[in-house]
Design a protein around this motif. Sequence first.
Motif, PDB file in Angstrom:
ATOM      1  N   VAL A 187     -16.960   3.644 -31.175  1.00 29.82           N
ATOM      2  CA  VAL A 187     -17.072   3.675 -32.793  1.00 29.82           C
ATOM      3  C   VAL A 187     -18.546   3.946 -32.947  1.00 29.82           C
ATOM      4  CG1 VAL A 187     -16.874   2.511 -35.067  1.00 29.82           C
ATOM      5  CG2 VAL A 187     -14.823   2.433 -33.256  1.00 29.82           C
ATOM      6  N   SER A 188     -19.625   3.287 -32.365  1.00 28.37           N
ATOM      7  CA  SER A 188     -20.942   3.380 -32.734  1.00 28.37           C
ATOM      8  C   SER A 188     -21.404   4.727 -32.221  1.00 28.37           C
ATOM      9  CB  SER A 188     -21.687   2.297 -31.796  1.00 28.37           C
ATOM     10  OG  SER A 188     -21.619   2.435 -30.587  1.00 28.37           O
ATOM     11  N   GLY A 189     -20.863   5.344 -31.030  1.00 24.85           N
ATOM     12  CA  GLY A 189     -21.102   6.544 -30.596  1.00 24.85           C
ATOM     13  C   GLY A 189     -20.901   7.528 -31.509  1.00 24.85           C
ATOM     14  N   GLY A 233     -15.391  19.569 -31.453  1.00 24.60           N
ATOM     15  CA  GLY A 233     -15.486  18.678 -30.373  1.00 24.60           C
ATOM     16  C   GLY A 233     -14.671  17.395 -30.372  1.00 24.60           C
ATOM     17  N   CYS A 234     -14.635  16.832 -31.501  1.00 28.79           N
ATOM     18  CA  CYS A 234     -13.766  15.726 -31.585  1.00 28.79           C
ATOM     19  C   CYS A 234     -12.366  15.974 -31.464  1.00 28.79           C
ATOM     20  CB  CYS A 234     -14.109  14.876 -32.860  1.00 28.79           C
ATOM     21  SG  CYS A 234     -15.449  14.122 -32.962  1.00 28.79           S
ATOM     22  N   PHE A 259     -13.773   7.442 -25.896  1.00 30.67           N
ATOM     23  CA  PHE A 259     -15.090   7.860 -25.489  1.00 30.67           C
ATOM     24  C   PHE A 259     -15.256   9.081 -25.623  1.00 30.67           C
ATOM     25  CE2 PHE A 259     -18.478   8.796 -22.512  1.00 30.67           C
ATOM     26  CZ  PHE A 259     -19.362   8.260 -22.934  1.00 30.67           C
ATOM     27  N   ALA A 260     -14.050  10.020 -25.379  1.00 36.21           N
ATOM     28  CA  ALA A 260     -14.311  11.336 -25.242  1.00 36.21           C
ATOM     29  C   ALA A 260     -14.558  12.050 -26.422  1.00 36.21           C
ATOM     30  CB  ALA A 260     -13.236  12.254 -24.259  1.00 36.21           C
ATOM     31  N   VAL A 261     -13.889  11.502 -27.461  1.00 36.31           N
ATOM     32  CA  VAL A 261     -14.063  11.798 -28.831  1.00 36.31           C
ATOM     33  C   VAL A 261     -15.349  11.799 -29.464  1.00 36.31           C
ATOM     34  CG1 VAL A 261     -13.209  11.329 -31.320  1.00 36.31           C
ATOM     35  CG2 VAL A 261     -11.423  11.440 -29.312  1.00 36.31           C
ATOM     36  N   ALA A 262     -15.772  10.773 -29.035  1.00 35.34           N
ATOM     37  CA  ALA A 262     -17.292  10.219 -29.498  1.00 35.34           C
ATOM     38  C   ALA A 262     -18.155  11.391 -28.715  1.00 35.34           C
ATOM     39  CB  ALA A 262     -17.706   8.800 -29.293  1.00 35.34           C
ATOM     40  N   LEU A 263     -18.024  11.622 -27.517  1.00 35.72           N
ATOM     41  CA  LEU A 263     -18.709  12.750 -26.742  1.00 35.72           C
ATOM     42  C   LEU A 263     -18.521  13.991 -27.378  1.00 35.72           C
ATOM     43  CD1 LEU A 263     -20.812  12.366 -24.291  1.00 35.72           C
ATOM     44  CD2 LEU A 263     -18.785  13.016 -23.001  1.00 35.72           C
ATOM     45  N   LEU A 291     -17.706  10.879 -17.041  1.00 32.28           N
ATOM     46  CA  LEU A 291     -18.232  11.497 -18.271  1.00 32.28           C
ATOM     47  C   LEU A 291     -19.554  11.250 -18.587  1.00 32.28           C
ATOM     48  CD1 LEU A 291     -15.117  11.036 -20.757  1.00 32.28           C
ATOM     49  CD2 LEU A 291     -15.938  13.128 -19.720  1.00 32.28           C
ATOM     50  N   SER A 292     -20.159  10.089 -18.474  1.00 30.49           N
ATOM     51  CA  SER A 292     -21.439  10.093 -18.704  1.00 30.49           C
ATOM     52  C   SER A 292     -22.515  10.552 -17.839  1.00 30.49           C
ATOM     53  CB  SER A 292     -21.790   8.555 -18.891  1.00 30.49           C
ATOM     54  OG  SER A 292     -21.144   7.932 -19.903  1.00 30.49           O
TER      55      SER A 292
END
Length: 156
Positions: free
Chosen positions: A28-30, A57-58, A81-85, A144-145
């Motif tokens: 959520v923060s990302g 992208g989301c 996490f992938a949505v935020a990325l 992913l990171s």
Amino acid sequence: MSMIFLAWLCISAVCDARYRKCFNYLSVSGLGLAFITAFLFPEASPVRISVEGAFLGCFLAFSVLLVFYFFGMMAAGDVKFAVALGAWLGWELLLLVWALSCGFAVAHGFIVRSHLKYFFSPAIDWDDGTQKNKRRFIPYVTYLSMATVIVLMLNK
């Protein structure tokens, strides 16, 4: 903002590698920071994408990885996490990150499932990621990171 993005990637990667879980506050923060950056400070974004690119992208990350979640091949934290990325990178770079992270995950699976893990470091008591019900989890957020950092370094 690039340093905040890198810190977010590192914290998420370490949490996933250590606990095999991506916490909701990280995702959520990302996502929030990505949209704040895209709306208010687009020139400070690590890859300078537009708001439309962040939304695309989301949407791409959510729609594709949700299928893997429904079939039980991926955890919900990986999808979030992938949505935020996707909001940070946009869809173009997200495709490269996915391809590279899938390669890392396949290599992880081969090494953990075979006896090659003892060849790389015979003195370490390898944790194969076995969790409840003897299911094995690959730390996909970590990969992913790592892939994101590599793609951004090669993109400059």
